[in-house]
Design a protein around this motif. Structure first.
Motif, mmCIF file in Angstrom:
data_model
loop_
_atom_site.group_PDB
_atom_site.id
_atom_site.type_symbol
_atom_site.label_atom_id
_atom_site.label_comp_id
_atom_site.label_asym_id
_atom_site.label_seq_id
_atom_site.Cartn_x
_atom_site.Cartn_y
_atom_site.Cartn_z
ATOM 1 N N LYS A 196 0.833 -1.220 0.000
ATOM 2 C CA LYS A 196 0.000 0.000 0.000
ATOM 3 C C LYS A 196 0.862 1.263 0.000
ATOM 4 C CE LYS A 196 -0.821 -0.177 4.937
ATOM 5 N NZ LYS A 196 -1.684 -0.564 6.006
ATOM 6 N N LEU A 197 2.050 1.213 0.599
ATOM 7 C CA LEU A 197 2.902 2.409 0.623
ATOM 8 C C LEU A 197 3.510 2.683 -0.761
ATOM 9 C CD1 LEU A 197 4.729 2.075 4.058
ATOM 10 C CD2 LEU A 197 2.750 3.500 3.458
ATOM 11 N N THR A 198 3.679 1.608 -1.566
ATOM 12 C CA THR A 198 4.157 1.818 -2.942
ATOM 13 C C THR A 198 3.082 2.590 -3.713
ATOM 14 O OG1 THR A 198 5.366 -0.259 -2.814
ATOM 15 C CG2 THR A 198 5.050 0.656 -5.013
ATOM 16 N N ASP A 199 1.814 2.135 -3.574
ATOM 17 C CA ASP A 199 0.704 2.803 -4.280
ATOM 18 C C ASP A 199 0.578 4.261 -3.825
ATOM 19 O OD1 ASP A 199 0.220 0.406 -5.473
ATOM 20 O OD2 ASP A 199 -1.402 -0.169 -4.116
ATOM 21 N N ALA A 200 0.629 4.456 -2.492
ATOM 22 C CA ALA A 200 0.495 5.818 -1.956
ATOM 23 C C ALA A 200 1.662 6.686 -2.432
ATOM 24 C CB ALA A 200 0.458 5.768 -0.433
ATOM 25 N N GLY A 201 2.853 6.108 -2.469
ATOM 26 C CA GLY A 201 4.041 6.853 -2.896
ATOM 27 C C GLY A 201 3.936 7.268 -4.353
ATOM 28 N N ILE A 202 3.472 6.368 -5.202
ATOM 29 C CA ILE A 202 3.327 6.688 -6.634
ATOM 30 C C ILE A 202 2.315 7.818 -6.800
ATOM 31 C CG2 ILE A 202 2.423 5.804 -8.838
ATOM 32 C CD1 ILE A 202 3.649 3.062 -8.047
ATOM 33 N N LYS A 204 1.424 10.161 -4.659
ATOM 34 C CA LYS A 204 1.972 11.437 -4.152
ATOM 35 C C LYS A 204 2.964 12.036 -5.160
ATOM 36 C CE LYS A 204 3.548 14.265 -0.741
ATOM 37 N NZ LYS A 204 3.193 15.621 -1.170
ATOM 38 N N PHE A 205 3.855 11.200 -5.678
ATOM 39 C CA PHE A 205 4.840 11.709 -6.645
ATOM 40 C C PHE A 205 4.147 12.229 -7.899
ATOM 41 C CE2 PHE A 205 8.251 8.702 -4.768
ATOM 42 C CZ PHE A 205 8.667 9.697 -3.893
ATOM 43 N N LEU A 206 3.106 11.495 -8.340
ATOM 44 C CA LEU A 206 2.390 11.900 -9.550
ATOM 45 C C LEU A 206 1.639 13.214 -9.320
ATOM 46 C CD1 LEU A 206 1.969 10.941 -12.404
ATOM 47 C CD2 LEU A 206 -0.042 9.670 -11.650
ATOM 48 N N ASP A 207 0.972 13.335 -8.157
ATOM 49 C CA ASP A 207 0.249 14.566 -7.816
ATOM 50 C C ASP A 207 1.216 15.752 -7.813
ATOM 51 O OD1 ASP A 207 -2.026 13.144 -7.559
ATOM 52 O OD2 ASP A 207 -2.061 13.134 -5.358
#
Ligand code: E4P
Length: 219
Positions: A196-202, A204-207
């Protein structure tokens, strides 16, 4: 540790092969029945997709029959490994096939003693079924620890193929315990990639990347 897929579904096998992290494949009559296609044809198609070893299971109960089936399957492709069950007849077949240059995977292994016998018979792969041990209230992964110790004590070259894997925790445990290979259903294979932290990290970086573009446009 090598990663195998435990499947006879060509779409699943292709998906894993396309990602590129796929070292081999295991099949059994149950998995091929699920696909409802010809046994040998399915094996041939799998061997066309998977570069590593592909296990094909024999169904005879006597050594003679297993050897006959094994020799037939071995003609399908160079990367075929013949599965025989952990029985006295299976071990007889294992010795004969191994001597004739055909690699064997001893399947349905549920104890360290069985794994010891399979190694002595010259089995190339040995498949302890951990999920099925969990099903009867035992701790399946303990068997991997035991077999690793026995093989290391005596320098047996047989490879431990942790089978009947049901979840990602099994994969992590057998990797930590020194299994040489883990074979798993495609669903478990896919889940290995997730966190889940990989998904959240992607996200955030994309935003933030999008925000940056907007800011740059204003300048
Ligand atoms: C391995 O070679 C077997 O095909 C497989 O792992 C069996 O798994 P199951 O107990 O989920 O049927």
């Amino acid at each position: 540790m090598k990663i195998f897929i435990d499947s006879a579904n060509l779409d699943e096998i292709r998906k894993a092969a396309n990602i590129g992290i796929l070292d081999g494949c295991t099949t059994n009559p149950t998995l091929i029945l699920k696909e409802g296609k010809d046994y040998k044809k399915t094996l041939k198609e799998i061997c066309g997709i998977v570069k590593g070893h592909v296990s094909a299971e024999t169904v005879s109960l006597n050594a003679e029959g297993m050897v006959k089936e094994g020799k037939e399957f071995a003609k399908i492709a160079k990367n075929i490994v013949i599965k025989v069950p952990m029985t006295p007849e299976g071990m007889k077949a294992c010795r004969i096939l191994t001597k004739s240059g055909i690699k064997v995977n001893t399947t349905l292994v549920f104890s360290a003693n069985q794994a010891l016998l399979a190694a002595k018979a010259g089995s190339y792969l040995v498949s302890p079924f951990i999920g099925r041990l969990d099903d009867i209230g035992e701790k399946g992964t303990e068997l991997i620890r035991e077999i690793r110790q026995v093989y290391d004590n005596y320098g047996f070259k047989s490879l431990i193929l942790a089978a009947s894997i049901r979840n990602t925790e099994h994969v992590k445990e057998v990797a930590m315990l020194g299994a040489d290979i883990a074979t798993m259903p495609f669903k478990v294979y896919e889940e290995l990639f997730n966190h889940k932290l990989t998904d959240a990290g992607i996200k955030k970086f994309l935003d933030d990347w999008n925000k940056l573009q907007k800011e740059l446009k204003k300048k």
